[in-house]
Write a protein that holds these residues in place. Structure first.
Motif, mmCIF file in Angstrom:
data_model
loop_
_atom_site.group_PDB
_atom_site.id
_atom_site.type_symbol
_atom_site.label_atom_id
_atom_site.label_comp_id
_atom_site.label_asym_id
_atom_site.label_seq_id
_atom_site.Cartn_x
_atom_site.Cartn_y
_atom_site.Cartn_z
ATOM 1 N N SER A 38 0.827 -1.209 0.000
ATOM 2 C CA SER A 38 0.000 0.000 0.000
ATOM 3 C C SER A 38 0.861 1.258 0.000
ATOM 4 O O SER A 38 0.596 2.211 -0.740
ATOM 5 C CB SER A 38 -0.925 -0.010 1.225
ATOM 6 N N THR A 39 1.895 1.268 0.807
ATOM 7 C CA THR A 39 2.778 2.426 0.906
ATOM 8 C C THR A 39 3.532 2.666 -0.399
ATOM 9 O O THR A 39 3.693 3.812 -0.824
ATOM 10 C CB THR A 39 3.772 2.239 2.059
ATOM 11 N N ALA A 40 3.977 1.598 -1.039
ATOM 12 C CA ALA A 40 4.683 1.740 -2.318
ATOM 13 C C ALA A 40 3.769 2.357 -3.377
ATOM 14 O O ALA A 40 4.206 3.199 -4.165
ATOM 15 C CB ALA A 40 5.206 0.381 -2.789
ATOM 16 N N GLY A 41 2.511 1.949 -3.382
ATOM 17 C CA GLY A 41 1.558 2.548 -4.310
ATOM 18 C C GLY A 41 1.371 4.031 -4.043
ATOM 19 O O GLY A 41 1.343 4.846 -4.973
ATOM 20 N N SER A 42 1.254 4.400 -2.785
ATOM 21 C CA SER A 42 1.100 5.812 -2.423
ATOM 22 C C SER A 42 2.340 6.624 -2.797
ATOM 23 O O SER A 42 2.235 7.756 -3.270
ATOM 24 C CB SER A 42 0.847 5.954 -0.925
ATOM 25 N N LEU A 43 3.513 6.046 -2.578
ATOM 26 C CA LEU A 43 4.746 6.731 -2.956
ATOM 27 C C LEU A 43 4.825 6.938 -4.460
ATOM 28 O O LEU A 43 5.244 8.007 -4.929
ATOM 29 C CB LEU A 43 5.960 5.940 -2.474
ATOM 30 N N MET A 44 4.433 5.932 -5.229
ATOM 31 C CA MET A 44 4.456 6.052 -6.689
ATOM 32 C C MET A 44 3.553 7.195 -7.131
ATOM 33 O O MET A 44 3.932 8.024 -7.959
ATOM 34 C CB MET A 44 4.022 4.733 -7.337
ATOM 35 N N PHE A 45 2.342 7.238 -6.555
ATOM 36 C CA PHE A 45 1.409 8.312 -6.888
ATOM 37 C C PHE A 45 2.007 9.671 -6.542
ATOM 38 O O PHE A 45 1.985 10.599 -7.350
ATOM 39 C CB PHE A 45 0.090 8.095 -6.138
ATOM 40 N N ALA A 46 2.557 9.806 -5.341
ATOM 41 C CA ALA A 46 3.115 11.086 -4.893
ATOM 42 C C ALA A 46 4.275 11.527 -5.771
ATOM 43 O O ALA A 46 4.384 12.709 -6.116
ATOM 44 C CB ALA A 46 3.562 10.983 -3.437
ATOM 45 N N LEU A 47 5.125 10.599 -6.139
ATOM 46 C CA LEU A 47 6.266 10.950 -6.979
ATOM 47 C C LEU A 47 5.826 11.455 -8.347
ATOM 48 O O LEU A 47 6.359 12.447 -8.850
ATOM 49 C CB LEU A 47 7.210 9.753 -7.127
ATOM 50 N N ILE A 48 4.871 10.784 -8.936
ATOM 51 C CA ILE A 48 4.411 11.184 -10.273
ATOM 52 C C ILE A 48 3.664 12.517 -10.232
ATOM 53 O O ILE A 48 3.852 13.371 -11.090
ATOM 54 C CB ILE A 48 3.537 10.079 -10.900
ATOM 55 N N VAL A 49 2.836 12.714 -9.223
ATOM 56 C CA VAL A 49 1.985 13.904 -9.190
ATOM 57 C C VAL A 49 2.717 15.136 -8.642
ATOM 58 O O VAL A 49 2.555 16.237 -9.171
ATOM 59 C CB VAL A 49 0.706 13.629 -8.367
ATOM 60 N N PHE A 50 3.531 14.970 -7.607
ATOM 61 C CA PHE A 50 4.015 16.139 -6.876
ATOM 62 C C PHE A 50 5.482 16.499 -7.056
ATOM 63 O O PHE A 50 5.880 17.586 -6.651
ATOM 64 C CB PHE A 50 3.747 15.960 -5.381
ATOM 65 N N VAL A 51 6.311 15.645 -7.620
ATOM 66 C CA VAL A 51 7.737 15.943 -7.666
ATOM 67 C C VAL A 51 8.029 17.148 -8.564
ATOM 68 O O VAL A 51 8.734 18.069 -8.165
ATOM 69 C CB VAL A 51 8.558 14.707 -8.101
ATOM 70 N N ILE A 52 7.496 17.157 -9.756
ATOM 71 C CA ILE A 52 7.693 18.291 -10.660
ATOM 72 C C ILE A 52 6.414 19.125 -10.643
ATOM 73 O O ILE A 52 5.340 18.611 -10.949
ATOM 74 C CB ILE A 52 7.999 17.807 -12.092
ATOM 75 N N PHE A 65 -4.178 11.094 -13.161
ATOM 76 C CA PHE A 65 -4.575 9.863 -13.841
ATOM 77 C C PHE A 65 -3.375 8.942 -14.037
ATOM 78 O O PHE A 65 -3.451 7.738 -13.779
ATOM 79 C CB PHE A 65 -5.237 10.162 -15.190
ATOM 80 N N LYS A 66 -2.270 9.520 -14.497
ATOM 81 C CA LYS A 66 -1.052 8.727 -14.695
ATOM 82 C C LYS A 66 -0.565 8.148 -13.365
ATOM 83 O O LYS A 66 -0.184 6.973 -13.285
ATOM 84 C CB LYS A 66 0.029 9.613 -15.314
ATOM 85 N N GLY A 67 -0.599 8.969 -12.310
ATOM 86 C CA GLY A 67 -0.174 8.493 -10.994
ATOM 87 C C GLY A 67 -1.037 7.363 -10.483
ATOM 88 O O GLY A 67 -0.540 6.383 -9.926
ATOM 89 N N GLU A 68 -2.347 7.486 -10.674
ATOM 90 C CA GLU A 68 -3.259 6.431 -10.215
ATOM 91 C C GLU A 68 -3.051 5.143 -11.014
ATOM 92 O O GLU A 68 -3.094 4.042 -10.460
ATOM 93 C CB GLU A 68 -4.700 6.917 -10.324
ATOM 94 N N LEU A 69 -2.807 5.277 -12.307
ATOM 95 C CA LEU A 69 -2.545 4.104 -13.147
ATOM 96 C C LEU A 69 -1.289 3.378 -12.686
ATOM 97 O O LEU A 69 -1.299 2.154 -12.497
ATOM 98 C CB LEU A 69 -2.416 4.521 -14.619
ATOM 99 N N PHE A 70 -0.215 4.134 -12.474
ATOM 100 C CA PHE A 70 1.027 3.512 -12.028
ATOM 101 C C PHE A 70 0.892 2.942 -10.616
ATOM 102 O O PHE A 70 1.483 1.911 -10.299
ATOM 103 C CB PHE A 70 2.193 4.499 -12.115
ATOM 104 N N LYS A 71 0.115 3.618 -9.766
ATOM 105 C CA LYS A 71 -0.130 3.106 -8.415
ATOM 106 C C LYS A 71 -0.795 1.736 -8.486
ATOM 107 O O LYS A 71 -0.381 0.796 -7.803
ATOM 108 C CB LYS A 71 -1.015 4.083 -7.646
ATOM 109 N N MET A 72 -1.824 1.613 -9.327
ATOM 110 C CA MET A 72 -2.515 0.319 -9.464
ATOM 111 C C MET A 72 -1.589 -0.757 -10.009
ATOM 112 O O MET A 72 -1.642 -1.910 -9.573
ATOM 113 C CB MET A 72 -3.741 0.472 -10.357
ATOM 114 N N MET A 73 -0.731 -0.377 -10.948
ATOM 115 C CA MET A 73 0.210 -1.349 -11.505
ATOM 116 C C MET A 73 1.206 -1.821 -10.447
ATOM 117 O O MET A 73 1.480 -3.021 -10.336
ATOM 118 C CB MET A 73 0.942 -0.752 -12.713
#
Length: 113
Positions: A38-52, A65-73
């Motif tokens: 669960s935490t890895a999914g949240s981190l993936m979302f945060a990195l994609i959405v908030f880093v840049i 949308f991209k963050g949620e897709l990668f989170k699910m993957m």
């Protein structure tokens, strides 16, 4: 940005500790693995959405949308590994995931109050 994943890990550790006390070490490890999924999914979302920083609303929506897709993957792949490669017991794995997933949504609700 990383407060929620840290909170998820701490709650996952507490869940694993409960499993260690009432069940077994194997179940505690499985519960912690679920929390890590669960935490890895949240981190993936945060990195994609908030880093840049995004320039406009359309870019923000696209990243979400991209963050949620990668989170699910990430979640699907990690669950597959936990179940097939590591052969973790399913119930503590799902409980660890569920507890941290609920914590994610509660933290979001409190953040946007």
């Amino acid at each position: 940005m990383f407060k929620i994943p840290l909170l998820q890990l701490l709650i996952g550790m507490a869940c694993a500790l409960v499993f260690l006390i009432v069940s077994s070490q194997q179940n505690a490890i499985a519960a912690m693995a679920g929390a890590v999924v669960s935490t890895a999914g949240s981190l993936m979302f945060a990195l994609i959405v908030f880093v840049i920083p995004a320039r406009d609303a359309r870019a923000v929506v696209g990243r979400m949308f991209k963050g949620e897709l990668f989170k699910m993957m990430v979640v699907a792949i990690l669950f597959y590994w936990c179940i097939t490669w590591f052969k973790f017991p399913l119930m503590p794995l799902i409980v660890g995931f569920s507890v941290t997933f609920v914590a994610f949504w509660v933290a979001l609700l409190k953040a946007f109050k």
